[in-house]
Design a protein around this motif. Structure first.
Motif, mmCIF file in Angstrom:
data_model
loop_
_atom_site.group_PDB
_atom_site.id
_atom_site.type_symbol
_atom_site.label_atom_id
_atom_site.label_comp_id
_atom_site.label_asym_id
_atom_site.label_seq_id
_atom_site.Cartn_x
_atom_site.Cartn_y
_atom_site.Cartn_z
ATOM 1 N N ARG A 1 0.830 -1.210 0.000
ATOM 2 C CA ARG A 1 0.000 0.000 0.000
ATOM 3 C C ARG A 1 0.864 1.260 0.000
ATOM 4 O O ARG A 1 0.546 2.246 -0.670
ATOM 5 C CB ARG A 1 -0.941 -0.010 1.206
ATOM 6 N N GLU A 2 1.975 1.210 0.745
ATOM 7 C CA GLU A 2 2.861 2.368 0.764
ATOM 8 C C GLU A 2 3.492 2.609 -0.601
ATOM 9 O O GLU A 2 3.741 3.762 -0.978
ATOM 10 C CB GLU A 2 3.962 2.164 1.807
ATOM 11 N N LEU A 3 3.780 1.523 -1.329
ATOM 12 C CA LEU A 3 4.455 1.660 -2.615
ATOM 13 C C LEU A 3 3.496 1.796 -3.786
ATOM 14 O O LEU A 3 3.943 1.931 -4.932
ATOM 15 C CB LEU A 3 5.370 0.452 -2.845
ATOM 16 N N THR A 4 2.198 1.764 -3.518
ATOM 17 C CA THR A 4 1.227 1.929 -4.602
ATOM 18 C C THR A 4 1.351 3.305 -5.239
ATOM 19 O O THR A 4 1.386 3.447 -6.476
ATOM 20 C CB THR A 4 -0.198 1.715 -4.075
ATOM 21 N N SER A 5 1.427 4.328 -4.392
ATOM 22 C CA SER A 5 1.576 5.679 -4.924
ATOM 23 C C SER A 5 2.909 5.835 -5.651
ATOM 24 O O SER A 5 3.002 6.559 -6.650
ATOM 25 C CB SER A 5 1.470 6.702 -3.794
ATOM 26 N N TYR A 6 3.948 5.152 -5.154
ATOM 27 C CA TYR A 6 5.256 5.220 -5.820
ATOM 28 C C TYR A 6 5.174 4.640 -7.224
ATOM 29 O O TYR A 6 5.695 5.226 -8.188
ATOM 30 C CB TYR A 6 6.284 4.456 -4.984
ATOM 31 N N GLU A 7 4.496 3.509 -7.356
ATOM 32 C CA GLU A 7 4.357 2.899 -8.675
ATOM 33 C C GLU A 7 3.564 3.796 -9.611
ATOM 34 O O GLU A 7 3.899 3.941 -10.789
ATOM 35 C CB GLU A 7 3.679 1.539 -8.542
ATOM 36 N N GLN A 8 2.519 4.398 -9.082
ATOM 37 C CA GLN A 8 1.692 5.269 -9.923
ATOM 38 C C GLN A 8 2.453 6.507 -10.371
ATOM 39 O O GLN A 8 2.333 6.948 -11.511
ATOM 40 C CB GLN A 8 0.425 5.669 -9.160
ATOM 41 N N ILE A 9 3.256 7.059 -9.464
ATOM 42 C CA ILE A 9 3.978 8.293 -9.791
ATOM 43 C C ILE A 9 5.077 8.036 -10.815
ATOM 44 O O ILE A 9 5.207 8.762 -11.813
ATOM 45 C CB ILE A 9 4.572 8.913 -8.515
ATOM 46 N N PHE A 10 5.872 6.988 -10.588
ATOM 47 C CA PHE A 10 7.059 6.780 -11.413
ATOM 48 C C PHE A 10 6.834 5.813 -12.563
ATOM 49 O O PHE A 10 7.798 5.446 -13.247
ATOM 50 C CB PHE A 10 8.215 6.298 -10.542
ATOM 51 N N GLU A 11 5.606 5.385 -12.771
ATOM 52 C CA GLU A 11 5.291 4.647 -13.985
ATOM 53 C C GLU A 11 4.686 5.554 -15.042
ATOM 54 O O GLU A 11 4.457 5.131 -16.171
ATOM 55 C CB GLU A 11 4.329 3.492 -13.681
ATOM 56 N N GLY A 12 4.424 6.787 -14.645
ATOM 57 C CA GLY A 12 3.882 7.747 -15.604
ATOM 58 C C GLY A 12 4.919 8.186 -16.612
ATOM 59 O O GLY A 12 6.120 7.977 -16.462
ATOM 60 N N ALA A 13 4.458 8.832 -17.656
ATOM 61 C CA ALA A 13 5.355 9.235 -18.744
ATOM 62 C C ALA A 13 6.337 10.304 -18.306
ATOM 63 O O ALA A 13 7.451 10.405 -18.832
ATOM 64 C CB ALA A 13 4.529 9.741 -19.934
ATOM 65 N N GLU A 14 5.980 11.110 -17.330
ATOM 66 C CA GLU A 14 6.834 12.226 -16.939
ATOM 67 C C GLU A 14 8.056 11.785 -16.140
ATOM 68 O O GLU A 14 9.177 12.238 -16.385
ATOM 69 C CB GLU A 14 6.022 13.232 -16.119
#
Length: 720
Positions: A224-237
């Motif tokens: 759960r803690e790393l869910t936001s990390y995956e979402q942030i750094f899997e984006g195109a930016e």
């Protein structure tokens, strides 16, 4: 008595006639004695007759007594059997009563525990419904202990019912705890002040439940803690290589921000440690995808910056969680190459240092990167070193290409700036470019070692090999033309054409430089190993024996280097050189091990090129007092040190890394340089116009002879 004796006795008693008057009294005395003896015999006969009768009577009485005793024994035995039967009959009833008492006691205890279990389960159910985690944790321990007493009664319906009820209550507690922990990290913990305390109590419940519950809870929390990390750094930016540093900044910021909140977890859970492991694995997977999906080769600057930041992050995690950090130590070792060791450092400290490095290295090798190792405790077989940075290894070819380009450019500059001459006062009779070449290699090796020691380092070794071959070609191209004149001058043929002094000097410089490049590996390690023995303060006998074994081990490793690099050329010359250089260190240790009374003779025999100053240092290493040293030194100087040539100082050659890669580089440098006389003869054939190879052999013989001369134009051109 016989007759003669009787007559003698009578004659003795009655020797004269007058003495016969005493016959009568003597006869009376004899008759009296006879009567007394007869009376004694008669009394003895009578007494014997009376004793036989009494003996018969005594025997009859004894027989009668024995019969009576046997009767009494039989009577006692009969009574004992009767008593035993009576006791058994009495005890039979007592045993029945004892068994009955034991069963009643067990039943009462079981019923009492059953009552306690029923009450405890009901109380636990109420606590679970009210989320009273602190009380429920203690109650869980009590119920678990009570349930252990009913393992033998699993088939009883009431016990089965209670166990099922207890199991359902634990499921309810688990769902409540997981539900409450789902709000952690959503901001509710700041709004509700008692939520953190409630979650802290919930951890007690988790510890009281099965270990799998804790594992599941921690894994859920990390995901759960790393869910936001995956979402942030899997984006195109942010899913770019140049944004790698921001990934590590995110997790460090996350841990720093939530440090106070995460204190609700017990220390034994190691939540931060496990979170970092999951973060590293996810980061490695994302970086692998980024690198594999690049349409073209990555920018080398961006790649190296990302790798450097990754290594720094891995070091931080290794220091924080006790997994060991070796990159900085390796960098420090590279910096210390060629630098004197601190003599004040204790042997125990050095041993601890290298034992720690060995433990870290072994832990790194044995860890399983698929996550199957025991990760519950920091340092338990898991090392952060390389967990992320290993994904860069397949893409480091761009770095190797950059190093190759830089090295070749430096090589071109070195050759262009080379004066092809040496100053008169110089101690080194080799070209400056050859020494600078190894300094450049050293810096390149240092850069690569700080980043990786895997396949990239081996690829860089191939670049070094190519660079050395290119340098060999450039040296060959600088050889003076018109080799016919050289060969003719060497052979002494008529019509010889002499070369200029400048060309002769240049040839000697190139030969010296080729020999210098061929020997520099092992050339730097051997003398340095020898010199470092003298840096010890005192070497005991046991220490010298161990150092001798270590020296032999190092020698074996150096001899195996050509096989490691799959090289067969010049292996014989290389082995001879290594054996010669390392044998000096072995001889030095053998001198240290020799007895005091024969140390001077041993030193002369094993190290004939030694100096009195060196011999005095050996006496200090043996721990001899000054007075004893002076006596031995006087005797040593009196007989002479038997010096043939001064030893070449280790400082003649520039310090180069003695790592295995550097050793392989130096060994394989012989492939590009003038490494063997056959190679020299082949090259010499191209210099002359039909000149015989014997002519160049003559030239080599002349140059070798010039080395041994104390004067002459060639003498100062060679290293001696």
């Amino acid at each position: 008595m016989d007759k003669s004796s009787a007559l003698d006795y009578i004659n003795q008693m009655f020797p004269t006639e007058a003495s016969l008057s005493g016959v009568e009294p003597l006869m009376q005395k004899i008759h009296s004695e006879i009567r007394r003896v007869d009376a004694g015999i008669l009394a003895a006969v009578r007494q014997q007759s009376n004793s036989g009768t009494k003996a018969k009577e005594d025997l009859a009485a004894a027989t009668h007594a024995v019969e009576e005793l046997m009767y009494k024994i039989r009577e006692i035995k009969t009574k004992a059997e009767q008593s035993e039967t009576m006791v058994q009959e009495i005890c039979r009833d007592i045993k029945k009563l004892d068994f009955a008492k034991k069963h009643i006691t067990t039943t009462i205890t079981a019923l009492h525990r059953l009552t306690m279990l029923v009450s405890a389960v009901e109380q636990l159910q109420v606590m679970a419904s009210k989320r009273q985690y602190k009380e429920a944790a203690a109650q869980l321990e009590a119920v678990n202990q009570l349930c252990s007493h009913f393992e033998a009664y699993r088939d009883i319906p009431k016990i089965t019912e209670l166990r099922e009820k207890f199991k359902s209550i634990k499921q309810i507690l688990k769902s409540h705890v997981f539900s409450d922990f789902s709000s952690l990290g959503t901001g509710k913990e700041t709004e509700e002040g008692n939520l953190l305390q409630q979650l802290s109590d919930a951890c007690l419940v988790v510890d009281a439940l099965e270990p799998s519950v804790r594992e599941e809870l921690v894994n859920n929390f990390c995901r759960r803690e790393l869910t936001s990390y995956e979402q942030i750094f899997e984006g195109a930016e942010l899913a770019k290589l140049d944004k790698t540093e921001r990934r590590y900044a995110w997790i460090k910021r996350r841990m720093r921000t939530n440090e106070e909140i995460w204190k609700i977890f017990p220390l034994s859970w190691h939540v931060s440690y496990r979170l970092c492991i999951q973060f590293c694995k996810k980061t490695r997977k994302q970086l692998e995808d980024i690198l594999e999906n690049l349409k073209e080769k990555p920018d080398v600057g961006t790649l190296l910056l990302a790798l450097q930041r990754t290594l720094e992050f891995e070091d931080e995690l290794a220091e924080k969680f006790g997994g060991g950090s070796i990159s900085r130590e390796v960098g420090a070792d590279i910096e210390e190459i060629g630098r004197a060791e601190d003599n004040s450092q204790k042997a125990s400290d050095i041993r601890k240092k290298y034992e720690k490095r060995l433990a870290v290295h072994q832990g790194s090798e044995t860890q399983e990167k698929d996550g199957n190792t025991d990760l519950s405790v920091p340092g338990a077989g898991f090392n952060f070193r390389g967990i992320i940075s290993s994904c860069f290894e397949p893409h480091m070819i761009v770095y190797v290409e950059l190093e190759e380009k830089t090295l070749m450019e430096n090589l071109e500059k070195l050759v262009q700036d080379e004066t092809w001459d040496i100053e008169e006062a110089s101690q080194n009779n080799v070209l400056n470019s050859s020494m600078q070449l190894f300094l450049i290699i050293k810096r390149s090796l240092k850069r690569c070692s700080a980043l990786t020691k895997s396949n990239t380092l081996f690829n860089l070794f191939k670049v070094f090999q190519k660079m050395l071959k290119a340098y060999a070609a450039k040296l060959f191209a600088r050889l003076p033309k018109g080799g016919t004149g050289i060969v003719a001058a060497a052979t002494g043929m008529d019509g010889q054409i002499k070369t200029s002094d400048k060309d002769e000097r240049l040839i000697c410089y190139i030969v010296n430089s080729a020999e210098y490049c061929h020997k520099t590996l092992a050339s730097s390690l051997g003398p340095r190993f020898y010199a470092n023995i003298f840096k010890c303060k005192h070497i005991s006998e046991t220490g010298a024996q161990q150092m001798l074994l270590d020296t032999q081990a190092v020698k074996t490793i150096l001899l195996d280097i050509p096989m490691l690099a799959r090289q067969s050329s010049s292996a014989a010359n290389y082995s001879k050189f290594v054996s010669r250089e390392m044998s000096k260190a072995e001889a030095l240790l053998k001198v240290i091990l020799s007895p005091v009374d024969s140390v001077a003779d041993t030193y002369r025999a094993l190290l004939p090129e030694g100096t009195p100053m060196e011999f005095q240092r050996i006496l200090e290493l043996k721990g001899l007092k000054k007075a004893d040293q002076q006596t031995i030194l006087d005797d040593f100087n009196k007989h002479g040190p038997a010096i043939t040539q001064p030893s070449i100082p280790a400082s003649v050659a520039p310090a180069v890394p003695a790592a295995p890669a550097a050793s392989v580089i130096a060994n394989n440098a012989s492939l590009g340089f003038i490494a063997s006389r056959e190679d020299v003869l082949t090259r010499a054939a191209a210099l002359g116009r039909g000149a015989a190879t014997t002519g160049f052999k003559r030239f080599l013989a002349l140059t070798e002879a010039a080395k041994d001369r104390k004067d002459g134009p060639f003498r100062k051109l060679f290293n001696t």
